[in-house]
Scaffold this active site. Structure first.
Site, PDB file in Angstrom:
ATOM      1  N   ARG A   1      -4.449  -2.759   0.172  1.00 45.91           N
ATOM      2  CA  ARG A   1      -3.375  -3.380   0.990  1.00 45.91           C
ATOM      3  C   ARG A   1      -2.105  -3.752   0.242  1.00 45.91           C
ATOM      4  NH1 ARG A   1      -5.782  -1.277   5.207  1.00 45.91           N
ATOM      5  NH2 ARG A   1      -7.450  -2.499   6.124  1.00 45.91           N
TER       6      ARG A   1
ATOM      7  N   ASP B   1     -14.967   2.394   1.606  1.00 47.47           N
ATOM      8  CA  ASP B   1     -13.899   2.330   2.612  1.00 47.47           C
ATOM      9  C   ASP B   1     -13.535   0.858   2.865  1.00 47.47           C
ATOM     10  OD1 ASP B   1     -11.944   3.095   4.346  1.00 47.47           O
ATOM     11  OD2 ASP B   1     -13.287   3.804   5.925  1.00 47.47           O
TER      12      ASP B   1
HETATM   13  O1  DOR Z   1     -11.480   1.573  10.021  1.00 51.18           O
HETATM   14  C1  DOR Z   1     -10.618   2.010   9.274  1.00 51.18           C
HETATM   15  N1  DOR Z   1      -9.812   1.187   8.602  1.00 51.18           N
HETATM   16  N2  DOR Z   1     -10.492   3.323   9.150  1.00 51.18           N
HETATM   17  C2  DOR Z   1      -9.455   3.862   8.494  1.00 51.18           C
HETATM   18  O2  DOR Z   1      -9.359   5.065   8.443  1.00 51.18           O
HETATM   19  C3  DOR Z   1      -8.428   3.019   7.884  1.00 51.18           C
HETATM   20  C4  DOR Z   1      -8.952   1.696   7.578  1.00 51.18           C
HETATM   21  C5  DOR Z   1      -7.875   0.676   7.285  1.00 51.18           C
HETATM   22  O3  DOR Z   1      -7.017   0.970   6.431  1.00 51.18           O
HETATM   23  O4  DOR Z   1      -7.876  -0.391   7.890  1.00 51.18           O
HETATM   24 ZN    ZN Z   2     -10.397   4.513   4.537  1.00 46.53          ZN
HETATM   25 ZN    ZN Z   3     -10.721   6.848   6.993  1.00 48.23          ZN
END
Ligand code: DOR
Ligand code: ZN
Ligand code: ZN
Length: 417
Positions: free
Chosen positions: A59, A284
């Protein structure tokens, strides 16, 4: 030798007592007996390669109320991660050389772990310019957080060609935009209806035409796993798609893209992961504030934190005998290092001394108050986990026994010209 770390180390595919000799942050020798200026003997504790998380959203810049490079990498270090690869959907997004350079300036000096940055692909982007500064490229085939959507086949084909010329990997958010519904959503099942597994399969099938090295991010369905397995792609899976499914009643906190799916999907992914058929474990890590997530389901953003909890969750599975240790080490360290060409990921001469020390007796429950992400929440409260006793980044101890134990000295793994 500056430092020798001794313990039950994972070397050449198995655990045995070893001394790891470290100089200037690199492993210079692995032997049964070594002497160094400093010698740390971890006895029966395990010494493993630190994890490399090939998919985080820290972020920074622009969304630092959710996370920043300091809090995100500190959370990583407490979770046994020594290096994170950060996604480009920041504000501004990292989609040009100037943006990438500016991002590097903004985050310089903040990181507790090493890191690499993905360059974001957009129609007309100058990928060759960014290549020397990026660890890889990222393309979104379906819309998610941020504005990096590439929905047109022509643009995707051009991106594939350009990435191929750089020799780097294209990590892809594989959900086909044309198959994503836009109905109003009230809960996780509506979210799943809007984003069916067919969208994942269609996107993966289209990727085969690109011709570049492709890494399919966050596989979420049994059908998507089968589709990706037909091609010469590398594959990632997240802890949330292995431990959680659509029956998780956490409202928008469980909203994520691709969505949490059925129990059958989850079990198919877990089986593949335990069998070593999925290349990489990737968090992720996509933190959003509690305020963001407390909005109405339909407008709440997608994503959940995970960089600190994914390895501890897996170590608990290892302890229970469900997950072979070599499968975990391969997915959390060896394969990410291979795929992204990092001199890390194994305890062997010439690699960075990124290590985690694990006391396998330390099985406990995850507690949000012990976590370090700025977002302050987790979906894994109470889940069994083993947090590493210590994490080293290039021979520097960063955390030990639940506390910060050193200076922040994280470096960019790709220093361009
Ligand atoms: O759930 C998600 N959040 N999928 C994504 O592809 C991006 C990510 C985010 O950056 O919040
Ligand atoms: Zn991602
Ligand atoms: Zn993604």
């Amino acid at each position: 030798m500056d430092l020798v770390i001794e313990g039950r180390a994972f070397v050449k595919g198995r655990l045995s007592n070893w001394c790891i000799g470290i100089e200037d942050g690199r492993i210079v020798e692995v032997a049964k007996n070594l002497r160094g200026e400093e010698h740390v003997d971890y006895g029966q504790m395990l010494v493993l390669p630190a994890a490399i998380d090939p998919h985080v959203h820290l972020r920074d810049p622009g969304l630092t109320a959710k996370e920043d490079f300091s809090t995100g990498t500190l959370a990583a270090a407490f979770g046994g991660v020594g290096c994170v690869l950060d996604m480009p959907n920041t504000i501004p997004p990292a989609t040009s050389l100037a943006d990438l350079r500016e991002k590097k300036r903004t985050i310089a000096g903040k990181a507790w772990t090493d890191y690499g940055l993905f360059a974001g692909c957009i129609p007309g982007g100058k990928l060759e310019e960014m290549a020397p500064h990026a660890v890889g490229f990222k393309m979104f085939m379906g819309s998610s957080t941020g504005k990096l959507l590439v929905a047109e086949e022509r643009d995707r084909a051009r991106i594939g060609q350009a990435v191929k010329a750089t020799g780097k990997v294209l990590s892809v958010h594989a959900e086909e935009e044309a198959l994503i519904g836009k109905e109003r959503e009230q809960d996780i099942r509506d979210h799943l209806r809007n984003r069916p597994f067919q969208a994942e399969v269609a996107a993966i099938d289209r990727l085969s035409a690109l011709g570049c090295r492709v890494n399919v991010c966050h596989l979420s369905s049994a059908a998507g796993l089968n589709a990706a397995s037909k091609y010469n792609f590398t594959k990632e899976v997240t802890a949330h798609h292995l431990f959680l499914d659509r029956d998780n009643e956490r409202g928008a906190f469980a909203k994520v893209n691709p969505p949490l799916r059925t129990r059958d999907d989850r079990f198919a992914l877990m089986k593949a992961f335990l069998d070593g058929r999925i290349d990489m474990l990737a968090s992720d890590h996509a933190p959003h504030t509690i305020e963001d997530k407390s909005q109405e389901f339909d407008i709440a953003p997608s994503g959940m934190p995970g960089v600190e909890t994914q390895v501890p969750l897996m170590l608990a599975l290892v302890k229970k005998g469900a997950l072979p240790l070599d499968v975990l080490v391969r997915a959390m360290a060896e394969r990410p290092a291979e795929v992204f060409s990092l001199k890390k990921g194994r305890i062997e001469e010439g690699r960075d001394a990124d290590l985690m020390v694990v006391d396998t007796r330390a099985l406990g429950g995850i507690k949000v108050n012990n976590l370090h992400s700025k977002c302050g929440w987790t979906l894994y409260e109470g889940f069994d986990a083993i947090f590493p006793y210590a994490t080293y980044v290039r021979g520097h101890k960063v955390v030990e026994d639940g506390a910060i134990a050193g200076e922040r000295g994280g470096r960019d793994v790709v220093v361009g010209p």
